[in-house]
Enzyme design. Structure first.
Site, mmCIF file in Angstrom:
data_model
loop_
_atom_site.group_PDB
_atom_site.id
_atom_site.type_symbol
_atom_site.label_atom_id
_atom_site.label_comp_id
_atom_site.label_asym_id
_atom_site.label_seq_id
_atom_site.Cartn_x
_atom_site.Cartn_y
_atom_site.Cartn_z
ATOM 1 N N ASN A 16 0.892 -1.256 -0.112
ATOM 2 C CA ASN A 16 0.121 -0.074 -0.031
ATOM 3 C C ASN A 16 0.921 1.281 -0.015
ATOM 4 O O ASN A 16 1.681 1.514 1.080
ATOM 5 C CB ASN A 16 -0.752 -0.023 1.356
ATOM 6 C CG ASN A 16 -1.854 1.049 1.313
ATOM 7 O OD1 ASN A 16 -1.928 2.141 0.539
ATOM 8 N ND2 ASN A 16 -2.513 1.060 2.351
ATOM 9 N N ARG A 58 -2.492 -2.249 -3.371
ATOM 10 C CA ARG A 58 -3.745 -1.348 -3.204
ATOM 11 C C ARG A 58 -3.787 -0.179 -3.983
ATOM 12 O O ARG A 58 -2.764 0.643 -4.160
ATOM 13 C CB ARG A 58 -3.974 -0.982 -1.583
ATOM 14 C CG ARG A 58 -5.066 -0.134 -1.411
ATOM 15 C CD ARG A 58 -4.910 0.412 -0.068
ATOM 16 N NE ARG A 58 -6.213 1.333 0.007
ATOM 17 C CZ ARG A 58 -6.364 2.190 1.145
ATOM 18 N NH1 ARG A 58 -5.178 2.312 1.763
ATOM 19 N NH2 ARG A 58 -7.220 2.919 1.319
ATOM 20 N N HIS A 62 -12.779 2.698 0.388
ATOM 21 C CA HIS A 62 -12.969 2.032 1.547
ATOM 22 C C HIS A 62 -13.484 0.421 1.051
ATOM 23 O O HIS A 62 -14.079 -0.193 1.883
ATOM 24 C CB HIS A 62 -13.543 2.399 2.669
ATOM 25 C CG HIS A 62 -12.974 3.247 3.442
ATOM 26 N ND1 HIS A 62 -13.693 4.342 3.947
ATOM 27 C CD2 HIS A 62 -11.398 3.529 3.929
ATOM 28 C CE1 HIS A 62 -12.550 5.165 4.862
ATOM 29 N NE2 HIS A 62 -11.443 5.065 4.648
ATOM 30 N N GLU A 69 -7.994 -5.114 5.584
ATOM 31 C CA GLU A 69 -7.913 -4.806 4.305
ATOM 32 C C GLU A 69 -7.012 -5.684 3.494
ATOM 33 O O GLU A 69 -7.282 -5.962 2.431
ATOM 34 C CB GLU A 69 -8.002 -3.286 4.339
ATOM 35 C CG GLU A 69 -9.098 -2.613 4.409
ATOM 36 C CD GLU A 69 -8.756 -1.117 4.640
ATOM 37 O OE1 GLU A 69 -8.450 -0.796 6.041
ATOM 38 O OE2 GLU A 69 -9.345 -0.265 3.925
#
Ligand code: ADP
Length: 395
Positions: A10, A87, A176, A381
């Site tokens: 990420n 991500r 999200h 996540e």
């Protein structure tokens, strides 16, 4: 086939968060962050079964930090690194699901970057570096927006001239997505309901905050929009304001568009309201000590959250449960109880003891007997990104 491991990456503008996950395990084998990238005190920190470690990586950029990180990951994965999941914040309308990374996919991500000029370029830096370092390893882009591509037009369109939508992509996208997807599925599992036949309201409350209406495993509406600024009060983001505010500040105070953006993004939300902090823990402590700004910030946060959840209920055929997640949702019994108190007309009510128990760990139901379910579910996540990546790997 032996269980594969997935590295989840990420990238932010000056940081890379990473986690190495096993195919079947919920918790990472190794996780950490490379931060202050580009500066003299750039550092790589990670944690594994061997404990916490760190390495200075002075002046390292994304590529140099990944070049240091990847051998550590490979050693930990012991030959079982099956792929990398990246991500990516914004996938526009192009990406309705995760996608294997190749040149056309990279070009499409570049094309939608105008919609997320602060976020997507950092993701792209990380992807390009990882692809050049490990060209033979399958890599997948997982988009924050993709889960919400199932919203119907009446939920995603703004009431502005159609050409802005058609020619410039001005519409609501939502963010999200990995979190809303993960916790709504997990809530269904915890309640022994089929994920593809149950309806949930989800409140993801971290530094960024959003609500989502999830029906049969699909997002039907969400509170964030074109950018992650719309909707709820957040740590430093204002959430919804009167669109007339922008013109007002430009005309009356002579502000520039950049000043307005910066104020609404970085100086507003809990920080702006309280004049003290963007951190809910600090605000709860200050409220206990009688700080008026902290007290007001928490009241506005909870009332606006409840209003958003009530609005999201318009997208549900029935309510199987309300789910709290994210750092605030998983830990603040105060925020949960104040928010649910505003939702009497949805017949929601909490069991105070169960609410107080679900802090810092256990998932579970916290509603009072005879009322619709309210759950606390820890988000993950990274796990969702790893699952989406695994699903695209060749067998
Ligand atoms: P991010 O969006 O950066 O991942 P998190 O999900 O970690 O953020 O959430 C951070 C927020 O959670 C902060 O406002 C923090 O104060 C809040 N938080 C964490 N622990 C608690 C706690 N015990 N009580 C209240 N708020 C908490």
């Amino acid at each position: 086939m032996p269980a594969r491991h997935i590295l989840v990456i990420n990238c932010g503008s000056s940081s890379i968060k990473f986690a190495l996950l096993g195919e079947t395990a919920e918790q990472p084998l190794l996780h950490g962050i490379a931060e202050r990238l580009g500066s003299a005190d750039a550092v790589l920190r990670w944690q594994s079964a061997a404990g916490q470690q760190q390495q200075a990586v002075p002046a390292a950029d994304h590529r140099q930090a990944l070049a240091r990180l990847l051998p550590l990951v490979e050693a930990e994965a012991a030959g079982r690194l099956g792929g990398i999941g990246h991500r990516v914040v914004h996938g526009g309308e192009h990406f309705t699901a995760a996608h294997l990374l190749d040149q056309p996919t990279l070009a499409a991500i570049r094309q939608v970057s105008a919609l997320a000029p602060l976020h997507n370029p950092a993701c792209l830096q990380g992807i390009e570096a990882a692809l050049s370092l490990y060209p033979a390893l399958p890599q997948v882009a997982v988009f924050d927006t993709a889960f919400h591509q199932s919203m119907p037009p009446h939920a995603f369109r703004y009431a502005v001239p159609e050409a802005l939508y058609r020619e410039h992509g001005v519409r609501r996208y939502g963010f999200h997505g990995s979190s809303h997807r993960y916790v709504s599925r997990r809530a269904a599992e915890l309640c022994s309901l089929p994920p593809n036949r149950s309806s949930w309201l989800v409140a993801h409350l971290g530094n960024g905050c959003s609500t989502c209406a999830v029906v049969d495993g699909h997002s039907r509406d969400t509170s964030m929009g074109l950018t992650p600024m719309e909707g709820l009060v957040m740590g430093t983001r204002s959430g919804d304001v009167d669109p007339g505010l922008h013109g007002h500040l430009l005309r009356e105070l002579g502000w520039s568009a950049e000043q307005v953006d910066c104020m609404l993004n970085q100086q507003s939300g809990l920080l702006g309201l309280s004049g003290l902090s963007n951190d809910m823990r600090s605000l709860e402590q200050a409220r206990s000590a009688g700080h008026p700004g902290a007290t007001l910030a928490i009241e506005v946060f909870c009332y606006r959250l409840a209003k958003s959840l009530a609005a999201m209920s318009c997208a549900l055929p029935q309510l199987d449960g309300l789910v709290f997640t994210g750092g605030i949702g998983e830990n603040s019994a105060l925020v949960r109880s104040k928010t649910v108190a505003h939702l009497r007309l949805l017949n929601l009510a909490l069991d105070p003891e169960a609410n107080a128990r679900c802090v810092g760990g256990p998932d579970g139901e916290i509603q009072a007997g005879g009322h619709p379910r309210v759950l606390v579910v820890a988000t993950n996540e990274e796990r969702q990104i790893a699952l989406d990546t695994l699903a695209l790997l060749p067998n």
